[in-house]
Write an enzyme that holds these catalytic residues in place. Structure first.
Site, PDB file in Angstrom:
ATOM      1  CD1 TRP A 110      -2.393  -2.113   1.590  1.00 57.54           C
ATOM      2  CD2 TRP A 110      -3.027  -0.983  -0.234  1.00 57.54           C
ATOM      3  NE1 TRP A 110      -3.441  -2.790   1.005  1.00 57.54           N
ATOM      4  CE2 TRP A 110      -3.847  -2.127  -0.103  1.00 57.54           C
ATOM      5  CE3 TRP A 110      -3.239  -0.127  -1.318  1.00 57.54           C
ATOM      6  CZ2 TRP A 110      -4.873  -2.437  -1.022  1.00 57.54           C
ATOM      7  CZ3 TRP A 110      -4.254  -0.426  -2.225  1.00 57.54           C
ATOM      8  CH2 TRP A 110      -5.052  -1.561  -2.078  1.00 57.54           C
ATOM      9  CG  ASP A 131      -3.514   4.211   3.603  1.00 55.43           C
ATOM     10  OD1 ASP A 131      -4.606   4.051   4.187  1.00 55.43           O
ATOM     11  OD2 ASP A 131      -3.185   3.567   2.581  1.00 55.43           O
ATOM     12  CE  LYS A 134      -9.084  -2.779   3.181  1.00 59.41           C
ATOM     13  NZ  LYS A 134      -8.156  -1.855   2.560  1.00 59.41           N
TER      14      LYS A 134
HETATM   15  C1  LIG Z   1      -7.546  -1.374   1.420  1.00 61.57           C
HETATM   16  C2  LIG Z   1      -6.462  -0.382   1.529  1.00 61.57           C
HETATM   17  C3  LIG Z   1      -6.289   0.635   0.578  1.00 61.57           C
HETATM   18  C4  LIG Z   1      -7.174   0.750  -0.636  1.00 61.57           C
HETATM   19  O1  LIG Z   1      -8.420   1.190  -0.262  1.00 61.57           O
HETATM   20  P1  LIG Z   1      -9.550   1.509  -1.342  1.00 61.57           P
HETATM   21  O2  LIG Z   1     -10.597   2.132  -0.487  1.00 61.57           O
HETATM   22  O3  LIG Z   1      -9.953   0.205  -1.953  1.00 61.57           O
HETATM   23  O4  LIG Z   1      -8.974   2.428  -2.346  1.00 61.57           O
HETATM   24  C5  LIG Z   1      -5.275   1.538   0.766  1.00 61.57           C
HETATM   25  N1  LIG Z   1      -4.454   1.458   1.827  1.00 61.57           N
HETATM   26  C6  LIG Z   1      -4.585   0.496   2.758  1.00 61.57           C
HETATM   27  C7  LIG Z   1      -3.638   0.465   3.916  1.00 61.57           C
HETATM   28  C8  LIG Z   1      -5.586  -0.456   2.639  1.00 61.57           C
HETATM   29  O5  LIG Z   1      -5.722  -1.409   3.563  1.00 61.57           O
END
Ligand SMILES: *Cc1c(COP(=O)(O)O)cnc(C)c1O
Length: 361
Positions: A103, A173, A197
């Site tokens: 990521w 993030d 999540k």
């Molecule tokens: C799932 C995830 C993403 C991507 O998220 P989307 O909402 O599908 O764009 C980005 N960063 C992390 C750490 C993730 O777990």
């Protein structure tokens, strides 16, 4: 009653059963309106009250200081990979990024289209098994912000500490870790998270942004990506993902009923410890992550012999333990155990793992 299985999916992930039951009970007739919450105007008094309540509840859970805005936007965390450089710097400039896995690399790749990225540290040299210590980071004085990925959902790597980078904004993030424990928001300039999540259904992205970081976007930035516009319009410049916000709001209230983030953190720590301890003690299973960087939310593990993977997964499915397959890029297994995953699920999983390893010899 239909039987709910234990769903270890990394995302969209399991939601608290209690929340789904409430949503089901309210689905056809929300608050006596004779309509579902999906079918009312986002400009109605009722929905306006709902979105403000969700914001208030999230602020209380995370103790968000007054000089931060909470924004509900769309496009997932992936859209923010571009929106962040474009909002914080406009076009051009430079930022530091720390690479801890898939990521963060995606964030780096996208940001590189708009500014110069200095990769200040990378876990590549340790095979993505440990978060690089801050003493090893090569921060560049010319960089405008520092970007980190506190929990790498795929690799199972998590910062168990908050970087201290002085006065520059720390951008994080937190898609797969926000709300897993208390957080000192004031240490960050910008926190962002896709909801699917640990917050609610997909379609919603949560941003927590410090006031002084608004208003620096380039004029060409699409209106829908502009944080200032979202802030000025109470996250309703256009139609927001109303049902996702409603469900996230129910999750915030559920968290409050569990005792808030200190209580959920205690449970999360216990859940993760229990599973890591079992894996570490077993000659049959292994986890590749350094103990100082192990995720509370996503726990990857391998079987001693990968030719048994298929049988392991089939048996797990039959035992009501779903979606334990690791990400296609890393293989093996992964148990995603977000807030909604009850402690009993960890016991069931360990019981199954133990049983399987005995039978496999
Ligand atoms: C799932 C995830 C993403 C991507 O998220 P989307 O909402 O599908 O764009 C980005 N960063 C992390 C750490 C993730 O777990």
């Amino acid at each position: 009653m239909t039987q709910r299985i234990y769903n270890f999916c990394s995302g969209p992930a399991a939601l608290p059963t209690e929340v789904l039951e409430q949503a089901r009970a309210e689905l056809l007739d929300w608050r006596g309106l004779g309509m579902s919450v999906m079918e009312i105007s986002h400009r109605s008094d009722e929905f306006t009250a709902l979105i403000r309540q969700a914001e208030t509840d999230l602020r209380r859970l995370l103790d968000v200081p007054d000089h931060y805005r909470v924004l509900f936007v769309q496009g997932g965390a992936s859209t923010q990979f571009a929106a962040i450089p474009l909002n914080l710097l406009g076009l051009g400039g430079q930022a530091d990024y720390v690479d801890t896995g898939i990521w963060s690399r995606k964030a780096i790749e996208e940001a590189s289209r708009y500014l110069k990225v200095n990769v200040a540290a990378s876990a590549k040299s340790n095979g993505y098994s440990q978060v690089p210590a801050q003493s090893e980071w090569q921060l560049d004085p010319a960089s405008a912000y520092v970007h980190v990925t506190p929990n790498e959902t795929i690799g199972g790597l998590e910062y168990l500490w908050t970087p201290d980078i002085g006065t520059k904004p720390l951008v994080a993030d937190m898609s797969s870790t926000l709300l897993s424990r208390p957080l000192d928001v004031s240490r960050f300039g910008l926190i962002y998270a896709g909801a699917q999540k640990n917050i609610g259904p997909s379609g919603l992205t949560v941003l927590i942004v410090r006031d002084d970081l608004l208003g620096h976007a380039s004029p060409q930035l699409p209106t829908m990506l502009n944080y200032q516009v979202a802030a000025d319009n109470g996250s309703m410049y256009n139609t927001p993902p109303t049902f996702s916000i409603y469900l996230a709001g129910l999750v915030f209230q559920w968290l409050e009923r569990q005792g808030g983030l200190p209580a959920i953190a205690e449970i999360n720590r216990r859940k993760a410890d229990k599973l890591y301890q079992y894996i570490d003690a077993s000659p049959f299973y292994s986890n590749p992550i350094h103990p100082d960087s192990r995720s509370w939310m996503n726990i990857p593990f391998r079987l001693r012999d990968e030719s048994l993977d298929k049988a392991f997964l089939a048996g797990a499915e039959a035992a009501g333990l779903a979606n334990l397959q690791g990400h296609r890029s890393v293989g093996g297994m992964r148990a995603s155990i977000y807030n909604a995953m009850p402690e009993a699920a960890i016991d069931r999983l360990i019981e199954y793992m133990d049983d399987f390893s005995r039978k496999a010899g």
